[in-house]
Enzyme design. Structure first.
Site, PDB file in Angstrom:
ATOM      1  N   MET A 298       0.821  -1.207   0.000  1.00  0.00           N
ATOM      2  CA  MET A 298       0.000   0.000   0.000  1.00  0.00           C
ATOM      3  C   MET A 298       0.857   1.261   0.000  1.00  0.00           C
ATOM      4  SD  MET A 298      -1.343   0.218   3.937  1.00  0.00           S
ATOM      5  CE  MET A 298      -0.198   0.433   5.302  1.00  0.00           C
ATOM      6  N   LYS A 299       2.155   1.140   0.301  1.00  0.00           N
ATOM      7  CA  LYS A 299       3.034   2.308   0.350  1.00  0.00           C
ATOM      8  C   LYS A 299       3.248   2.930  -1.025  1.00  0.00           C
ATOM      9  CE  LYS A 299       4.081   2.228   4.800  1.00  0.00           C
ATOM     10  NZ  LYS A 299       3.812   3.332   5.732  1.00  0.00           N
ATOM     11  N   ASP A 300       2.882   2.204  -2.088  1.00  0.00           N
ATOM     12  CA  ASP A 300       2.945   2.799  -3.427  1.00  0.00           C
ATOM     13  C   ASP A 300       2.082   4.046  -3.511  1.00  0.00           C
ATOM     14  OD1 ASP A 300       4.458   0.590  -4.027  1.00  0.00           O
ATOM     15  OD2 ASP A 300       3.202  -0.115  -5.670  1.00  0.00           O
TER      16      ASP A 300
END
Length: 330
Positions: free
Chosen positions: A52-54
């Site tokens: 999810m850090k994208d």
């Protein structure tokens, strides 16, 4: 040569960053077979960078370059346990920026190799800080690097408002569109608190009664519990993030390393979902919280990371047995 349709539009993305988001929401009825309990997972682990850090990496970099808060010749510096660093390294590579990522010995070897393959400078700190971890040491090194590096800029995911805004406009907005019936619970792992706050703020606009449950690591100090040994990177923290708004979180469930690893293995065996440690923590927390739930309920969970970078941790029997021994005091 095949005929062409002048009205057709080819679906071709301009870069890998354009593939971030629009992740699926899937039912976990094999893992949670009780017909009274419906559990849905938002598979953020299917983002191109693996987590999810994208979303915040893309959002922070694109918005910052557009409004000038990130100069076009900036040297980006950040502290990361792995996934955010990888996401920033991808974005920095595509935008032609140099990037230094400060990590520690608990960062998996796979993450370190991937960071270097993406062209990032990797700084590894080895001094344990006053809390027994490495985060404060990493942040001190970040400040030293910023002071010594021309045109440098610290992203500071723990305090950057665009962190939670990325999830508000991204995963939170997508879940709101994907659901018609309201969820009773929203589960999400915490570290910077950007994802849980961004998603829950958006979800509450459509589903105001949803109960927000933070999943934290045993040994994390985010919610006032004593510091302790934590081996799985990416979840928990040895400091309270500036972004955190405690009153927006209804409950907290703490999960230890062993239960997180076992939940990862169970998730893979039942649903075929190959997930990382933060995701395993979320599964373990749902197991704990929903087991005595009276009556029907619907839960939505954010699955933040995939498992390929945790092969030498949670999927390794030697590591798991060692954590079991440590937990039992042997």
């Amino acid at each position: 040569m095949p005929p062409t349709d002048s009205a057709a539009i080819e679906d071709v993305r301009s870069s890998i960053l354009d593939c971030v988001g629009n992740t699926p929401l899937v039912s976990l009825d094999r893992l949670f077979p009780d017909p009274e309990i419906e559990v849905l997972a938002k598979l953020e682990l299917m983002n191109p960078g693996g987590s999810m850090k994208d979303r915040p990496a893309q959002f922070i970099m694109e918005r910052g370059l557009a409004d000038g808060s990130i100069p076009a010749d900036a040297h980006i510096i950040e502290s990361s346990s792995g996934n955010f660093g990888i996401a920033l390294a991808i974005a920095a590579r595509l935008f032609g920026l140099s990037f230094t990522c400060v990590v520690d010995p608990k960062t998996t070897q796979a993450n370190v190799l991937l960071l270097r393959s993406l062209g990032a400078n990797v700084e590894i700190v080895n001094t344990v800080d006053e809390s027994g971890g490495y985060l404060h040491t990493r942040l001190r090194r970040v400040r030293e690097l910023v002071a010594a590096t021309p045109n440098s800029m610290w992203i500071n995911q723990y305090a950057n408002e665009r962190n939670w805004l990325a999830h508000y406009h991204g995963s939170g907005a997508e879940i709101s569109r994907q659901l018609i019936r309201p969820p009773d619970y929203f589960f999400a792992a915490v570290s910077t608190s950007g994802s849980i706050l961004g998603c829950s703020r958006k979800l509450r606009e459509s589903f105001p009664s949803v109960r927000v449950i933070a999943v934290d690591a045993v040994g994390s100090v985010i919610f006032g519990t004593p510091p302790g040994r934590r081996e799985i990177p990416g979840i928990g923290s040895s400091r309270i993030p500036e972004l955190l708004q405690r009153d927006e979180i209804d409950e907290v469930v703490h999960v230890n390393d062993v239960d997180a690893a076992l939940a990862c293995r169970e998730l893979l065996a039942t649903e075929g979902i190959f997930a990382g440690g933060s995701t395993g923590s979320v599964v373990a927390a749902m197991r704990k919280r929903l087991k005595d739930q009276p009556g029907p309920c619907r839960a939505v969970a954010l699955f933040p990371d995939r498992g390929d970078r945790y092969m030498d941790l949670i999927y390794d029997d030697t590591w798991l047995n060692k954590q079991r021994d440590l937990r039992s005091g042997l």
